[in-house]
Design a protein around this motif. Structure first.
Motif, short mmCIF file in Angstrom:
data_model
loop_
_atom_site.label_atom_id
_atom_site.label_comp_id
_atom_site.label_asym_id
_atom_site.label_seq_id
_atom_site.Cartn_x
_atom_site.Cartn_y
_atom_site.Cartn_z
N GLY A 46 -42.36 -44.67 26.08
CA GLY A 46 -42.57 -45.26 27.40
C GLY A 46 -43.54 -44.50 28.29
O GLY A 46 -43.79 -44.89 29.43
N LYS A 49 -48.58 -44.05 25.90
CA LYS A 49 -49.48 -43.72 24.78
C LYS A 49 -50.09 -44.98 24.17
O LYS A 49 -51.30 -45.08 24.00
N SER A 50 -49.23 -45.94 23.83
CA SER A 50 -49.75 -47.18 23.21
C SER A 50 -50.63 -47.94 24.19
O SER A 50 -51.63 -48.54 23.79
N THR A 51 -50.25 -47.93 25.44
CA THR A 51 -51.04 -48.67 26.44
C THR A 51 -52.46 -48.10 26.52
O THR A 51 -53.43 -48.86 26.61
P1 ADP Z 1 -45.39 -45.42 24.59
O1 ADP Z 1 -46.35 -45.95 23.58
O2 ADP Z 1 -45.73 -44.07 25.11
O3 ADP Z 1 -43.97 -45.48 24.10
P2 ADP Z 1 -46.14 -47.77 26.07
O4 ADP Z 1 -47.55 -47.58 26.43
O5 ADP Z 1 -45.83 -48.70 24.96
O6 ADP Z 1 -45.44 -46.38 25.87
O7 ADP Z 1 -45.34 -48.35 27.32
C1 ADP Z 1 -45.35 -47.74 28.58
C2 ADP Z 1 -44.46 -48.54 29.49
O8 ADP Z 1 -45.04 -49.82 29.72
C3 ADP Z 1 -43.07 -48.80 28.96
O9 ADP Z 1 -42.15 -48.71 30.02
C4 ADP Z 1 -43.14 -50.21 28.44
O10 ADP Z 1 -41.90 -50.83 28.51
C5 ADP Z 1 -44.13 -50.85 29.40
N1 ADP Z 1 -44.88 -51.93 28.76
C6 ADP Z 1 -45.73 -51.80 27.71
N2 ADP Z 1 -46.29 -52.98 27.39
C7 ADP Z 1 -45.77 -53.89 28.28
C8 ADP Z 1 -45.97 -55.30 28.48
N3 ADP Z 1 -46.83 -55.99 27.73
N4 ADP Z 1 -45.30 -55.87 29.49
C9 ADP Z 1 -44.46 -55.16 30.28
N5 ADP Z 1 -44.23 -53.85 30.15
C10 ADP Z 1 -44.88 -53.21 29.16
#
Ligand code: ADP
Ligand code: MG
Length: 249
Positions: A46, A49-51
């Motif tokens: 959360g 990173k993925s974002t």
């Molecule tokens: P990580 O890869 O570090 O686990 P993410 O980048 O996936 O984190 O997510 C960061 C935050 O954004 C998390 O709280 C996740 O729930 C939220 N999030 C990610 N993608 C979406 C989306 N498409 N809609 C709503 N919330 C999102």
């Protein structure tokens, strides 16, 4: 550590912000990824990173700030996006192979469709790549006939078939049974040795120590620490990072 010399800035993020609703998940991320550099990104689930990876190839548009790839800004311009996406290879946690296509067709699809390679040439190139990831004997199988580790190696070959300039890996071994993790990390290690520019989100601390040029720690949408592995692991910047490393190792 990777032995390749790292070069000029390739991907530049400047003050990148992204919110989902009123939850800001990237809070002004600025960093530079250089040619030939292997960056490992770690951090709690959360933390964004993925974002960040998804923003780099526009799977998730950022709200403000800028990202440039080879000097060109990442925007919604279709032609630019197509070119950038062929320069940026992406490998996901969930392999995402096309289930109704053979391994060979999975690897040749994009080069044939996007680079307009003739089938014979695309096949030849695919076989070279499948050999590189140790999957040439499985070229005519379908994804369901393969183990997770084998599918992920095919996914890497598929991404490489577009001749990307950088490879993004988002937790590529997190969905694998433990005995299959190393075979995928081995392929990634080889790729790093061959000089590929890589950004790898992973919890594999051994890989980070051994292969990364730098390790970046994400914390609540910010880069909290960014250092070469020796420094990162031997001298964590703060207790949060020390605790995180402790849990992962
Ligand atoms: P990580 O890869 O570090 O686990 P993410 O980048 O996936 O984190 O997510 C960061 C935050 O954004 C998390 O709280 C996740 O729930 C939220 N999030 C990610 N993608 C979406 C989306 N498409 N809609 C709503 N919330 C999102
Ligand atoms: Mg993630």
């Amino acid at each position: 550590m990777s032995t390749t010399q790292t070069g000029s800035p390739y991907i530049v993020a400047q003050n990148v912000r992204k919110s989902f609703g009123n939850h800001e998940v990237l809070k002004g991320v600025s960093t530079v990824f250089r040619t030939g550099e292997v960056t490992v990104i770690i951090g709690a689930s959360g933390s964004g990173k993925s974002t960040l990876l998804r923003a780099i190839n526009r799977l998730e548009p950022h709200d403000s700030g800028s990202i440039t790839i080879g000097g060109t800004e990442v925007t919604d311009d279709e032609a630019t996006l197509l070119k950038q996406r062929s320069e940026v290879g992406m490998v996901f946690q969930q392999f995402n192979l096309f289930g109704h296509m053979s391994v060979l067709d999975n690897v040749t699809l994009a080069p044939r469709r996007i680079h307009k390679l003739p089938r014979a040439q695309a096949n030849e190139k695919a076989m070279t790549l499948l050999k590189r990831v140790g999957m040439e004997a499985h070229a005519h199988k379908y994804p369901w006939q393969l183990s997770g580790g084998q599918q992920q190696r095919v996914a890497i070959a598929r991404a490489l078939a577009m001749e990307p300039k950088v490879m993004l890996f988002d937790e590529p071994t997190s969905a694998l049974d433990p005995e299959m993790v190393q075979e995928v990390l081995d392929v990634m290690r080889q790729l790093a040795k061959a000089g590929m520019t890589m950004i790898v989100v992973t919890h594999e601390m051994g890989f980070a120590r051994e292969v990364a040029d730098r390790v970046m720690f994400f914390d609540q949408g910010c880069i909290a620490y960014d250092a070469p592995p020796a420094e990162f692991f031997n001298n964590p910047a703060n207790d949060r990072i020390r605790a995180f490393i402790g849990r992962m190792s």
